[in-house]
Design a protein around this motif. Structure first.
Motif, short mmCIF file in Angstrom:
data_model
loop_
_atom_site.label_atom_id
_atom_site.label_comp_id
_atom_site.label_asym_id
_atom_site.label_seq_id
_atom_site.Cartn_x
_atom_site.Cartn_y
_atom_site.Cartn_z
N THR A 9 0.85 -1.18 0.00
CA THR A 9 0.00 0.00 0.00
C THR A 9 0.89 1.23 0.00
N LEU A 10 0.75 2.05 -1.03
CA LEU A 10 1.57 3.25 -1.19
C LEU A 10 0.71 4.49 -0.97
N ALA A 11 1.18 5.42 -0.16
CA ALA A 11 0.54 6.71 0.04
C ALA A 11 1.35 7.73 -0.75
N ILE A 12 0.71 8.40 -1.70
CA ILE A 12 1.39 9.33 -2.60
C ILE A 12 0.75 10.71 -2.43
N THR A 13 1.53 11.68 -2.00
CA THR A 13 1.05 13.05 -1.86
C THR A 13 1.42 13.81 -3.13
N VAL A 14 0.41 14.45 -3.75
CA VAL A 14 0.61 15.11 -5.04
C VAL A 14 -0.07 16.48 -5.05
N ASP A 48 -5.07 22.25 -2.42
CA ASP A 48 -3.98 22.22 -3.39
C ASP A 48 -3.14 20.94 -3.31
N VAL A 49 -3.45 20.05 -2.36
CA VAL A 49 -2.71 18.79 -2.22
C VAL A 49 -3.71 17.64 -2.09
N SER A 50 -3.44 16.56 -2.80
CA SER A 50 -4.26 15.35 -2.70
C SER A 50 -3.39 14.18 -2.27
N ARG A 51 -4.05 13.17 -1.74
CA ARG A 51 -3.37 11.93 -1.37
C ARG A 51 -3.96 10.82 -2.22
N ILE A 52 -3.08 10.11 -2.88
CA ILE A 52 -3.48 8.96 -3.68
C ILE A 52 -3.00 7.72 -2.93
N THR A 53 -3.92 6.81 -2.67
CA THR A 53 -3.55 5.55 -2.04
C THR A 53 -3.66 4.46 -3.10
N VAL A 54 -2.55 3.78 -3.36
CA VAL A 54 -2.48 2.74 -4.38
C VAL A 54 -2.06 1.44 -3.73
N VAL A 55 -2.77 0.37 -4.07
CA VAL A 55 -2.33 -0.97 -3.69
C VAL A 55 -1.84 -1.64 -4.96
N THR A 56 -0.59 -2.11 -4.92
CA THR A 56 0.01 -2.80 -6.06
C THR A 56 0.78 -4.00 -5.53
N ILE A 67 8.43 3.08 -6.54
CA ILE A 67 8.60 4.25 -5.67
C ILE A 67 9.57 5.25 -6.30
N ALA A 68 10.68 4.76 -6.83
CA ALA A 68 11.67 5.65 -7.45
C ALA A 68 11.07 6.38 -8.66
N GLN A 69 10.30 5.66 -9.47
CA GLN A 69 9.70 6.28 -10.64
C GLN A 69 8.61 7.28 -10.26
N LEU A 70 7.84 6.97 -9.22
CA LEU A 70 6.84 7.92 -8.74
C LEU A 70 7.50 9.19 -8.20
N ASP A 71 8.60 9.02 -7.47
CA ASP A 71 9.32 10.16 -6.89
C ASP A 71 9.80 11.14 -7.97
N ARG A 72 10.05 10.64 -9.18
CA ARG A 72 10.54 11.49 -10.27
C ARG A 72 9.44 12.29 -10.97
N LEU A 73 8.18 11.91 -10.76
CA LEU A 73 7.09 12.61 -11.45
C LEU A 73 6.89 14.00 -10.85
N ILE A 74 6.55 14.96 -11.70
CA ILE A 74 6.45 16.37 -11.32
C ILE A 74 5.41 16.63 -10.23
N VAL A 76 4.38 14.89 -7.81
CA VAL A 76 4.54 14.09 -6.59
C VAL A 76 5.40 14.82 -5.56
N HIS A 77 4.87 14.93 -4.34
CA HIS A 77 5.62 15.50 -3.23
C HIS A 77 6.34 14.42 -2.43
N LYS A 78 5.64 13.32 -2.17
CA LYS A 78 6.19 12.28 -1.31
C LYS A 78 5.50 10.95 -1.59
N VAL A 79 6.29 9.87 -1.53
CA VAL A 79 5.76 8.51 -1.67
C VAL A 79 6.16 7.74 -0.42
#
Length: 168
Positions: A9-14, A48-56, A67-74, A76-79
């Motif tokens: 389960t990944l929490a992604i702040t964008v 101005d900030v959303s949280r995306i929760t992804v299960v993969t 995680i590394a690839q998500l961190d590189r996306l514009i 994305v604040h934090k994974v």
């Protein structure tokens, strides 16, 4: 040799902006990673900030790559990998429509009580139950309702948050 594939389960702040979710989903799709569950919500006062929760699912190497690839996306604040970081709470919600009369109706109510599902709509021929809990609990309830007269299911994705005083 590849490691054991497990769900994470990944929490992604964008940034909460048009196209942010598309970029996240596009990264998964382009690299052939599957998304098993996805939820998105605005989490800031200024909207101005959303949280995306992804299960993969993947082995440790695949999850590190994601995680590394998500961190590189514009946007994305934090994974945060909630699965790897320790204690977290996960819940899923479902609306489950069940049709039945007589004994089937009574059995549906009895099982709903056992699973702590609430009746949110009722007619003389059907119920709509709301159930919240772990994905396993929700799936078990749905499987039991299939035997009684399941008509339709609507499920949220998994929502998760880390335990303790710190934010993910």
């Amino acid at each position: 040799m590849r490691g054991k594939e497990t769900p994470h389960t990944l929490a992604i702040t964008v940034d909460n902006e048009p196209g942010a979710l598309a970029r996240i989903v596009g990264m998964f799709s382009a690299r052939g990673y599957n998304i098993e569950s996805l939820t998105v919500a605005d989490i800031s006062e200024r909207h101005d900030v959303s949280r995306i929760t992804v299960v993969t699912t993947g082995d440790d190497h695949v999850i590190e790559q994601i995680i590394a690839q998500l961190d590189r996306l514009i946007p994305v604040h934090k994974v945060t990998d909630l699965t790897a970081s320790g204690g977290h709470v996960e819940r899923e919600m479902a609306l489950v429509k069940v049709a039945g009369k007589g004994d089937a109706r009574l059995e549906a109510i009895r099982l709903a009580d056992i699973y702590r599902a609430r009746v949110v709509d009722a007619t003389m021929e059907s119920f709509v139950f709301e159930i919240t809990g772990s994905a396993e609990k929700v799936d078990q309830f749905v499987d039991l309702m299939r035997q009684i007269g399941l008509v339709e299911i609507g499920k949220s994705g998994i929502v998760a948050i880390s335990r303790g005083k710190d934010a993910a």
